[in-house]
Motif scaffolding. Sequence first.
Motif, PDB file in Angstrom:
ATOM      1  N   LEU A  81     -23.814  11.112  57.078  1.00 51.15           N
ATOM      2  CA  LEU A  81     -22.542  11.520  57.643  1.00 51.15           C
ATOM      3  C   LEU A  81     -22.199  12.908  57.154  1.00 51.15           C
ATOM      4  O   LEU A  81     -22.545  13.302  56.054  1.00 51.15           O
ATOM      5  N   GLU A  82     -21.497  13.615  57.997  1.00 51.87           N
ATOM      6  CA  GLU A  82     -21.102  14.968  57.641  1.00 51.87           C
ATOM      7  C   GLU A  82     -20.217  14.933  56.399  1.00 51.87           C
ATOM      8  O   GLU A  82     -19.297  14.123  56.295  1.00 51.87           O
ATOM      9  N   GLY A  83     -20.493  15.798  55.431  1.00 54.92           N
ATOM     10  CA  GLY A  83     -19.673  15.849  54.235  1.00 54.92           C
ATOM     11  C   GLY A  83     -19.901  14.672  53.299  1.00 54.92           C
ATOM     12  O   GLY A  83     -19.155  14.480  52.363  1.00 54.92           O
ATOM     13  N   GLU A  84     -20.908  13.890  53.584  1.00 59.66           N
ATOM     14  CA  GLU A  84     -21.149  12.698  52.783  1.00 59.66           C
ATOM     15  C   GLU A  84     -22.426  12.833  51.977  1.00 59.66           C
ATOM     16  O   GLU A  84     -22.917  11.848  51.440  1.00 59.66           O
ATOM     17  N   SER A  85     -22.958  14.034  51.915  1.00 59.60           N
ATOM     18  CA  SER A  85     -24.266  14.183  51.283  1.00 59.60           C
ATOM     19  C   SER A  85     -24.215  13.938  49.784  1.00 59.60           C
ATOM     20  O   SER A  85     -25.238  13.723  49.163  1.00 59.60           O
ATOM     21  N   ASP A  86     -23.010  13.979  49.195  1.00 56.97           N
ATOM     22  CA  ASP A  86     -22.925  13.710  47.757  1.00 56.97           C
ATOM     23  C   ASP A  86     -22.698  12.227  47.454  1.00 56.97           C
ATOM     24  O   ASP A  86     -22.541  11.846  46.304  1.00 56.97           O
ATOM     25  N   VAL A  87     -22.682  11.395  48.487  1.00 58.42           N
ATOM     26  CA  VAL A  87     -22.496   9.955  48.238  1.00 58.42           C
ATOM     27  C   VAL A  87     -23.824   9.361  47.776  1.00 58.42           C
ATOM     28  O   VAL A  87     -24.821   9.412  48.491  1.00 58.42           O
ATOM     29  N   LEU A  88     -23.839   8.811  46.580  1.00 60.75           N
ATOM     30  CA  LEU A  88     -25.077   8.229  46.054  1.00 60.75           C
ATOM     31  C   LEU A  88     -25.188   6.751  46.421  1.00 60.75           C
ATOM     32  O   LEU A  88     -26.249   6.275  46.803  1.00 60.75           O
ATOM     33  N   ILE A  89     -24.080   6.026  46.261  1.00 60.94           N
ATOM     34  CA  ILE A  89     -24.084   4.597  46.599  1.00 60.94           C
ATOM     35  C   ILE A  89     -22.853   4.318  47.457  1.00 60.94           C
ATOM     36  O   ILE A  89     -21.750   4.787  47.148  1.00 60.94           O
ATOM     37  N   GLU A  90     -23.061   3.580  48.521  1.00 60.95           N
ATOM     38  CA  GLU A  90     -21.907   3.144  49.310  1.00 60.95           C
ATOM     39  C   GLU A  90     -22.000   1.646  49.569  1.00 60.95           C
ATOM     40  O   GLU A  90     -23.042   1.140  49.990  1.00 60.95           O
ATOM     41  N   CYS A  91     -20.915   0.938  49.311  1.00 62.69           N
ATOM     42  CA  CYS A  91     -20.796  -0.470  49.695  1.00 62.69           C
ATOM     43  C   CYS A  91     -19.854  -0.521  50.889  1.00 62.69           C
ATOM     44  O   CYS A  91     -18.770   0.063  50.847  1.00 62.69           O
ATOM     45  N   LYS A  92     -20.291  -1.185  51.931  1.00 64.82           N
ATOM     46  CA  LYS A  92     -19.507  -1.201  53.165  1.00 64.82           C
ATOM     47  C   LYS A  92     -19.276  -2.646  53.595  1.00 64.82           C
ATOM     48  O   LYS A  92     -20.228  -3.355  53.911  1.00 64.82           O
ATOM     49  N   HIS A  93     -18.026  -3.070  53.570  1.00 63.89           N
ATOM     50  CA  HIS A  93     -17.633  -4.422  54.020  1.00 63.89           C
ATOM     51  C   HIS A  93     -18.527  -5.497  53.398  1.00 63.89           C
ATOM     52  O   HIS A  93     -19.103  -6.332  54.101  1.00 63.89           O
ATOM     53  N   VAL A  94     -18.653  -5.454  52.093  1.00 58.44           N
ATOM     54  CA  VAL A  94     -19.554  -6.388  51.402  1.00 58.44           C
ATOM     55  C   VAL A  94     -18.855  -7.731  51.145  1.00 58.44           C
ATOM     56  O   VAL A  94     -17.745  -7.782  50.618  1.00 58.44           O
ATOM     57  N   TYR A  95     -19.543  -8.792  51.541  1.00 60.50           N
ATOM     58  CA  TYR A  95     -19.067 -10.165  51.315  1.00 60.50           C
ATOM     59  C   TYR A  95     -20.070 -10.886  50.425  1.00 60.50           C
ATOM     60  O   TYR A  95     -21.277 -10.696  50.553  1.00 60.50           O
ATOM     61  N   LYS A  96     -19.561 -11.730  49.531  1.00 60.63           N
ATOM     62  CA  LYS A  96     -20.462 -12.553  48.722  1.00 60.63           C
ATOM     63  C   LYS A  96     -19.756 -13.847  48.332  1.00 60.63           C
ATOM     64  O   LYS A  96     -18.618 -13.836  47.842  1.00 60.63           O
ATOM     65  N   SER A  97     -20.439 -14.948  48.562  1.00 60.94           N
ATOM     66  CA  SER A  97     -19.914 -16.255  48.144  1.00 60.94           C
ATOM     67  C   SER A  97     -20.943 -16.927  47.254  1.00 60.94           C
ATOM     68  O   SER A  97     -22.148 -16.696  47.388  1.00 60.94           O
ATOM     69  N   PHE A  98     -20.451 -17.770  46.351  1.00 60.45           N
ATOM     70  CA  PHE A  98     -21.326 -18.655  45.586  1.00 60.45           C
ATOM     71  C   PHE A  98     -20.889 -20.062  45.944  1.00 60.45           C
ATOM     72  O   PHE A  98     -19.812 -20.501  45.514  1.00 60.45           O
ATOM     73  N   GLY A  99     -21.658 -20.749  46.750  1.00 63.03           N
ATOM     74  CA  GLY A  99     -21.243 -22.059  47.232  1.00 63.03           C
ATOM     75  C   GLY A  99     -19.950 -21.922  48.010  1.00 63.03           C
ATOM     76  O   GLY A  99     -19.834 -21.113  48.928  1.00 63.03           O
ATOM     77  N   GLU A 100     -18.958 -22.685  47.599  1.00 57.84           N
ATOM     78  CA  GLU A 100     -17.667 -22.664  48.296  1.00 57.84           C
ATOM     79  C   GLU A 100     -16.773 -21.520  47.805  1.00 57.84           C
ATOM     80  O   GLU A 100     -15.693 -21.304  48.335  1.00 57.84           O
ATOM     81  N   LYS A 101     -17.233 -20.862  46.743  1.00 55.74           N
ATOM     82  CA  LYS A 101     -16.386 -19.790  46.177  1.00 55.74           C
ATOM     83  C   LYS A 101     -16.620 -18.487  46.911  1.00 55.74           C
ATOM     84  O   LYS A 101     -17.715 -17.916  46.842  1.00 55.74           O
ATOM     85  N   HIS A 102     -15.622 -18.018  47.613  1.00 58.82           N
ATOM     86  CA  HIS A 102     -15.742 -16.749  48.339  1.00 58.82           C
ATOM     87  C   HIS A 102     -15.243 -15.645  47.419  1.00 58.82           C
ATOM     88  O   HIS A 102     -14.038 -15.484  47.219  1.00 58.82           O
TER      89      HIS A 102
END
Length: 420
Positions: free
Chosen positions: A82-103
């Motif tokens: 993305l323009e102007g994003e060249s310095d982004v090293l790590i990006e998390c985008k809309h990350v979901y994680k559940s463990f069993g029933e635990k969201h």
Amino acid sequence: MVSLMGSVLFPTLNTWNGSSSSSSRFLVSGRRVYSDASSSGHSMIACACMAPPRNLRAADGFSASKFNDSRNLENLNVDQELEGESDVLIECKHVYKSFGEKHILKGVSFKIRHGEAVGIIGPSGTGKSTILKIMAGLLTPDKGEVFIRGRRRHGLISDDEISGLRIGMVFQSAALFDSLTVRENVGFLLYENSSMSENQIATLVSQTLAAVGLKGVEDRLPSELSGGMKKRVALARSIIFDTTKDVIEPEVLLYDEPTAGLDPIASTVVEDLIRSVHLKGEDALGKPGKIASYVVVTHQHSTIRRAVDRLLFLYEGKVVWQGMTHEFTTSSNPIVQQKELLVEVGVVNEMSRTILGIPGNGGGGLVRDLNGCMIFAFAQSCVHCFNMVAETTAFMYKLQFCMSKDHLKIVVLDSFGGFP
Ligand SMILES: Nc1ncnc2c1ncn2[C@@H]1O[C@H](COP(=O)(O)OP(=O)(O)OP(=O)(O)O)[C@@H](O)[C@H]1O
């Protein structure tokens, strides 16, 4: 802090390059151990989740991991630039994680840019360690995406071929291999994967130890070190890298509660150390640090103040606030105000432990909140878990403290009088 998948991990995720020597080696207690690692002529990544050989298991459930890929940056197939994003090293985008029933994570999005010192804060169990492990590639999101320098990572770091960034993870305690010397611990990655000579590695290990303020300990075993020295050795192990490579990628270090359980003086030392190895800092030799960016998960207000420039506030599975550290203390966001107190109560835990003595003894005492107000707190029950009522002149908070050997969780059960 939740331990990493219940097992001690290799301290490094290694890349072998076909152009280097055809076998990697490691010196264990005076013996050289060779493992056939690279004959295919292309880069191979060893999974960080591999159990180490039995004699290399760390003593105390802590581990430091480095994930390293040496391929040229030109080979990057950039999916997302993305323009102007060249310095982004790590990006998390809309990350979901559940463990069993635990969201746990419910759509977490943020970016870590080159040069940043970022803190992740929030109540216990809100998923701070989980998002750190997802960034490191040790856990996969159920939904959402992780981009490493603009390129989407698929799956775990061990089954992907992403290059261009080294990601190191430093866990709470030292987890040095107790049968190895300090030199062998710190040089583990290089003995195992690089084509550097033993003398070169020994020199680099000594330089790296000196950078974290340690000299003359190379031949000692971890059992001969103090707790603070072990932390320095673990940090040295996470920042050392093969200086003979043609291309040296930037490195992001992820720290999971690096100051938890430390007294205020030891915390300050670690906080300063974290700063010193950053490229904006200066190491113990007076040289600029080499870490491009870092992310610290912490409950401690002193760590936020000393070691972090920008904050992400994780609450109920989402980033509810982000901004510069100084903005945090002046934020009018009601969630932040409430949690600010929570963070500060976390800071006074050592003090309250001292004042209250053994939890459950029914003692009580005065502790100070963020605004300098004295809070009267007294323990109500039990051995490991106990409730506390904390009272300021205007407000009263009912808190639950859950204390284990080295960890204290604090939950606001109720408040009386509302938050300011
Ligand atoms: N591998 C796992 N399996 C099952 N549950 C897990 C696993 N890892 C984490 N959890 C659960 O997910 C929740 C979030 O854990 P996590 O360690 O990420 O929280 P945290 O915000 O770092 O907490 P703390 O501040 O107490 O360390 C917790 O309820 C934890 O028990």
